[in-house]
Scaffold this motif. Structure first.
Motif, PDB file in Angstrom:
ATOM      1  N   ASP A  96       3.603 -26.702  47.823  1.00 20.63           N
ATOM      2  CA  ASP A  96       2.841 -25.847  48.747  1.00 20.63           C
ATOM      3  C   ASP A  96       3.798 -25.201  49.742  1.00 20.63           C
ATOM      4  O   ASP A  96       3.693 -24.008  50.051  1.00 20.63           O
ATOM      5  N   ALA A  97       4.751 -25.994  50.250  1.00 22.08           N
ATOM      6  CA  ALA A  97       5.738 -25.475  51.195  1.00 22.08           C
ATOM      7  C   ALA A  97       6.638 -24.446  50.523  1.00 22.08           C
ATOM      8  O   ALA A  97       6.973 -23.402  51.114  1.00 22.08           O
ATOM      9  N   VAL A  98       7.031 -24.725  49.269  1.00 19.49           N
ATOM     10  CA  VAL A  98       7.859 -23.775  48.525  1.00 19.49           C
ATOM     11  C   VAL A  98       7.115 -22.461  48.323  1.00 19.49           C
ATOM     12  O   VAL A  98       7.659 -21.369  48.540  1.00 19.49           O
ATOM     13  N   ALA A  99       5.851 -22.547  47.911  1.00 22.08           N
ATOM     14  CA  ALA A  99       5.059 -21.338  47.675  1.00 22.08           C
ATOM     15  C   ALA A  99       4.920 -20.520  48.952  1.00 22.08           C
ATOM     16  O   ALA A  99       5.053 -19.282  48.934  1.00 22.08           O
ATOM     17  N   GLU A 100       4.663 -21.188  50.059  1.00 20.52           N
ATOM     18  CA  GLU A 100       4.518 -20.488  51.339  1.00 20.52           C
ATOM     19  C   GLU A 100       5.814 -19.768  51.708  1.00 20.52           C
ATOM     20  O   GLU A 100       5.802 -18.599  52.135  1.00 20.52           O
ATOM     21  N   ALA A 101       6.941 -20.453  51.535  1.00 19.79           N
ATOM     22  CA  ALA A 101       8.233 -19.861  51.877  1.00 19.79           C
ATOM     23  C   ALA A 101       8.591 -18.710  50.949  1.00 19.79           C
ATOM     24  O   ALA A 101       9.123 -17.681  51.384  1.00 19.79           O
ATOM     25  N   GLU A 102       8.299 -18.861  49.652  1.00 21.24           N
ATOM     26  CA  GLU A 102       8.619 -17.810  48.689  1.00 21.24           C
ATOM     27  C   GLU A 102       7.773 -16.560  48.942  1.00 21.24           C
ATOM     28  O   GLU A 102       8.257 -15.430  48.856  1.00 21.24           O
ATOM     29  N   LEU A 103       6.513 -16.737  49.247  1.00 22.16           N
ATOM     30  CA  LEU A 103       5.644 -15.593  49.529  1.00 22.16           C
ATOM     31  C   LEU A 103       6.093 -14.869  50.796  1.00 22.16           C
ATOM     32  O   LEU A 103       6.055 -13.634  50.873  1.00 22.16           O
ATOM     33  N   ALA A 104       6.532 -15.622  51.793  1.00 24.68           N
ATOM     34  CA  ALA A 104       6.994 -15.016  53.036  1.00 24.68           C
ATOM     35  C   ALA A 104       8.286 -14.242  52.828  1.00 24.68           C
ATOM     36  O   ALA A 104       8.486 -13.164  53.395  1.00 24.68           O
ATOM     37  N   ASP A 105       9.166 -14.772  51.979  1.00 24.80           N
ATOM     38  CA  ASP A 105      10.449 -14.108  51.713  1.00 24.80           C
ATOM     39  C   ASP A 105      10.288 -12.938  50.748  1.00 24.80           C
ATOM     40  O   ASP A 105      10.738 -11.826  51.003  1.00 24.80           O
ATOM     41  N   GLY A 106       9.637 -13.202  49.604  1.00 22.35           N
ATOM     42  CA  GLY A 106       9.306 -12.168  48.638  1.00 22.35           C
ATOM     43  C   GLY A 106      10.374 -11.774  47.653  1.00 22.35           C
ATOM     44  O   GLY A 106      10.073 -11.181  46.615  1.00 22.35           O
ATOM     45  N   THR A 107      11.642 -12.085  47.901  1.00 22.60           N
ATOM     46  CA  THR A 107      12.711 -11.579  47.039  1.00 22.60           C
ATOM     47  C   THR A 107      12.736 -12.236  45.667  1.00 22.60           C
ATOM     48  O   THR A 107      13.264 -11.662  44.722  1.00 22.60           O
ATOM     49  N   ARG A 108      12.181 -13.429  45.558  1.00 23.77           N
ATOM     50  CA  ARG A 108      12.196 -14.125  44.264  1.00 23.77           C
ATOM     51  C   ARG A 108      10.829 -14.129  43.588  1.00 23.77           C
ATOM     52  O   ARG A 108      10.665 -14.695  42.511  1.00 23.77           O
ATOM     53  N   VAL A 109       9.839 -13.505  44.192  1.00 22.14           N
ATOM     54  CA  VAL A 109       8.495 -13.460  43.623  1.00 22.14           C
ATOM     55  C   VAL A 109       8.454 -12.470  42.456  1.00 22.14           C
ATOM     56  O   VAL A 109       8.923 -11.343  42.568  1.00 22.14           O
ATOM     57  N   VAL A 110       7.884 -12.910  41.329  1.00 23.17           N
ATOM     58  CA  VAL A 110       7.715 -12.041  40.155  1.00 23.17           C
ATOM     59  C   VAL A 110       6.269 -11.586  40.029  1.00 23.17           C
ATOM     60  O   VAL A 110       5.980 -10.414  39.810  1.00 23.17           O
ATOM     61  N   GLU A 111       5.331 -12.517  40.152  1.00 23.45           N
ATOM     62  CA  GLU A 111       3.892 -12.218  40.078  1.00 23.45           C
ATOM     63  C   GLU A 111       3.150 -13.172  41.014  1.00 23.45           C
ATOM     64  O   GLU A 111       3.594 -14.307  41.233  1.00 23.45           O
ATOM     65  N   ALA A 112       2.012 -12.717  41.525  1.00 27.81           N
ATOM     66  CA  ALA A 112       1.192 -13.585  42.373  1.00 27.81           C
ATOM     67  C   ALA A 112      -0.253 -13.117  42.336  1.00 27.81           C
ATOM     68  O   ALA A 112      -0.531 -11.922  42.196  1.00 27.81           O
ATOM     69  N   ASN A 113      -1.175 -14.086  42.404  1.00 31.56           N
ATOM     70  CA  ASN A 113      -2.585 -13.785  42.640  1.00 31.56           C
ATOM     71  C   ASN A 113      -3.143 -14.886  43.533  1.00 31.56           C
ATOM     72  O   ASN A 113      -2.378 -15.699  44.068  1.00 31.56           O
ATOM     73  N   ASN A 114      -4.430 -14.928  43.725  1.00 35.61           N
ATOM     74  CA  ASN A 114      -5.011 -15.886  44.675  1.00 35.61           C
ATOM     75  C   ASN A 114      -4.846 -17.344  44.254  1.00 35.61           C
ATOM     76  O   ASN A 114      -4.977 -18.243  45.083  1.00 35.61           O
ATOM     77  N   HIS A 115      -4.579 -17.570  42.979  1.00 36.00           N
ATOM     78  CA  HIS A 115      -4.528 -18.950  42.475  1.00 36.00           C
ATOM     79  C   HIS A 115      -3.149 -19.363  41.959  1.00 36.00           C
ATOM     80  O   HIS A 115      -2.915 -20.562  41.750  1.00 36.00           O
ATOM     81  N   TRP A 116      -2.239 -18.402  41.752  1.00 34.15           N
ATOM     82  CA  TRP A 116      -0.956 -18.708  41.126  1.00 34.15           C
ATOM     83  C   TRP A 116       0.177 -17.913  41.756  1.00 34.15           C
ATOM     84  O   TRP A 116      -0.032 -16.801  42.239  1.00 34.15           O
ATOM     85  N   LEU A 117       1.367 -18.492  41.695  1.00 36.11           N
ATOM     86  CA  LEU A 117       2.581 -17.817  42.148  1.00 36.11           C
ATOM     87  C   LEU A 117       3.677 -18.045  41.117  1.00 36.11           C
ATOM     88  O   LEU A 117       3.972 -19.190  40.758  1.00 36.11           O
ATOM     89  N   ALA A 118       4.271 -16.950  40.644  1.00 37.46           N
ATOM     90  CA  ALA A 118       5.387 -17.019  39.694  1.00 37.46           C
ATOM     91  C   ALA A 118       6.648 -16.535  40.392  1.00 37.46           C
ATOM     92  O   ALA A 118       6.695 -15.389  40.863  1.00 37.46           O
ATOM     93  N   VAL A 119       7.655 -17.393  40.484  1.00 42.34           N
ATOM     94  CA  VAL A 119       8.905 -17.039  41.147  1.00 42.34           C
ATOM     95  C   VAL A 119      10.091 -17.451  40.287  1.00 42.34           C
ATOM     96  O   VAL A 119       9.996 -18.376  39.472  1.00 42.34           O
ATOM     97  N   VAL A 120      11.200 -16.742  40.456  1.00 39.89           N
ATOM     98  CA  VAL A 120      12.478 -17.268  39.989  1.00 39.89           C
ATOM     99  C   VAL A 120      12.926 -18.199  41.111  1.00 39.89           C
ATOM    100  O   VAL A 120      13.251 -17.742  42.203  1.00 39.89           O
ATOM    101  N   PRO A 121      12.879 -19.503  40.899  1.00 40.45           N
ATOM    102  CA  PRO A 121      13.097 -20.415  42.024  1.00 40.45           C
ATOM    103  C   PRO A 121      14.495 -20.292  42.626  1.00 40.45           C
ATOM    104  O   PRO A 121      15.449 -19.906  41.940  1.00 40.45           O
TER     105      PRO A 121
END
Length: 337
Positions: A194-219
């Motif tokens: 949950d903490a990783v998802a929050e940080a990745e969404l705030a940063d945005g540079t590693r996010v590939v896809e996102a919707n209300n239920h899922w987050l896809a990132v290059v970690p």
């Protein structure tokens, strides 16, 4: 040279392992493997395929004329109902390993990868994953759902299929993830992913896809060039706990992600992909867990030029040249309809 271009190490929060990132090496001349022409798409039915509907498998059993997903006991299972102890020498440890292994054919269409499946068929696959996890999890300590796609990843059949291995033990990687997530919750009072998802969404540079239920990132700690971590944003620990809405959202983001992979180099992108959830043997002790999936593709520069884990990677620690941020940017740039 900026700080971002200099060698540095990153820590995998799920396993505790470190890896070396060497961005400056991405600029070096390349004289490695060259890409041959791509093969044409597979036909909808191959009479020589062991997994196509109506065909006979290697062990002589005939497949039914299935129309959706088809699940059967693996004819060459890595786990059996009975486990042996191996070498009885007091110095060399061993223990019995028991379980079951099954194959999941995603569709009767020999050429329909997960990326090409229509929404309704992909929903059937997700429902099958959930059902298999629930059924086998009632009897075994851990259930591993995964897919090896493509000959490059050692797939024994070109027919799109996945596997499910249920075991009476928790595998090594899952055990490390369990410990890391448990420790994070105990120390910080929050769920790690949950903490990783929050940080990745705030940063945005590693996010590939996102919707209300899922987050896809290059970690941040990705080992493979275009590795992706798919994180459930709902408080679920196992795949069968997903709501109908979350399952529909999963079908959407999974299709978009896999089409981005295929579009990156214009090929059927090979990968190993699998779900990690709380081990079933832990019962309700799963508050520290968040359901997630790993996509581990080997391709680096083209449809055939791959990242090889050799030398320092095998003897020291994982190393990568292409930064996760650049990999995510390239995946986002792929045009999909």
């Amino acid at each position: 040279m900026s700080q971002a271009d200099l060698p540095h190490r990153r820590r995998n929060l799920l396993t505790g392992e470190w890896l070396l990132v060497s961005p400056h090496r991405a600029k070096r001349p390349w004289q490695g493997e060259a890409a041959p022409p791509q093969t044409p798409p597979a036909p909808a039915h191959d009479p020589a395929c062991y997994l196509c509907a109506g065909n006979t498998r290697a062990n002589g059993k005939a497949n039914p004329d299935y129309s959706g997903t088809f699940v059967f006991a693996n004819d060459f299972a890595a786990l059996l109902d009975e486990g042996g102890t191996g070498d009885p020498h007091p110095l060399f440890e061993s223990q019995p390993a028991r379980g079951q292994a099954r194959v999941i054919c995603f569709s009767p269409d020999h050429g329909a990868t997960l990326a090409r499946l229509p929404a309704a068929a992909l929903a059937q696959v997700i429902a099958c994953w959930c059902a298999q996890s629930a059924e086998l999890g009632a009897h075994w300590g851990h259930v591993q759902l995964f897919e090896n796609k493509g000959a490059m990843m050692g797939a024994s059949s070109p027919h799109p299929h996945g596997q499910v291995w249920a075991s009476d033990f928790v595998p090594e990687v899952v055990g490390k993830e369990d410990g890391a997530q448990r420790a994070f919750l105990a120390q910080r009072g929050a769920v790690l992913l949950d903490a990783v998802a929050e940080a990745e969404l705030a940063d945005g540079t590693r996010v590939v896809e996102a919707n209300n239920h899922w987050l896809a990132v290059v970690p941040h700690w990705a080992a493979w060039p275009f590795e992706v971590l798919l994180i459930a944003r709902d408080p679920v620990a196992r795949i069968e706990e997903l709501s109908d809405t979350a399952r529909a959202a999963l079908a959407t983001i999974l299709s978009r992600l896999l089409r981005r992979y295929d579009g990156l180099f214009g090929c059927d992108f090979p990968y190993s992909f699998g779900w990690h959830g709380a081990p079933h043997g832990h019962g309700d002790d799963s508050a520290h867990w968040r359901l997630h999936a790993h996509f581990l593709p080997p391709l680096l520069r083209s449809a055939v030029v791959r990242k090889h884990m050799v030398g320092f990677e095998l003897l020291g620690e994982t190393q990568r040249d292409l930064t996760p941020e650049t990999a995510a940017e390239r995946l986002r740039a792929v045009e999909i309809d």
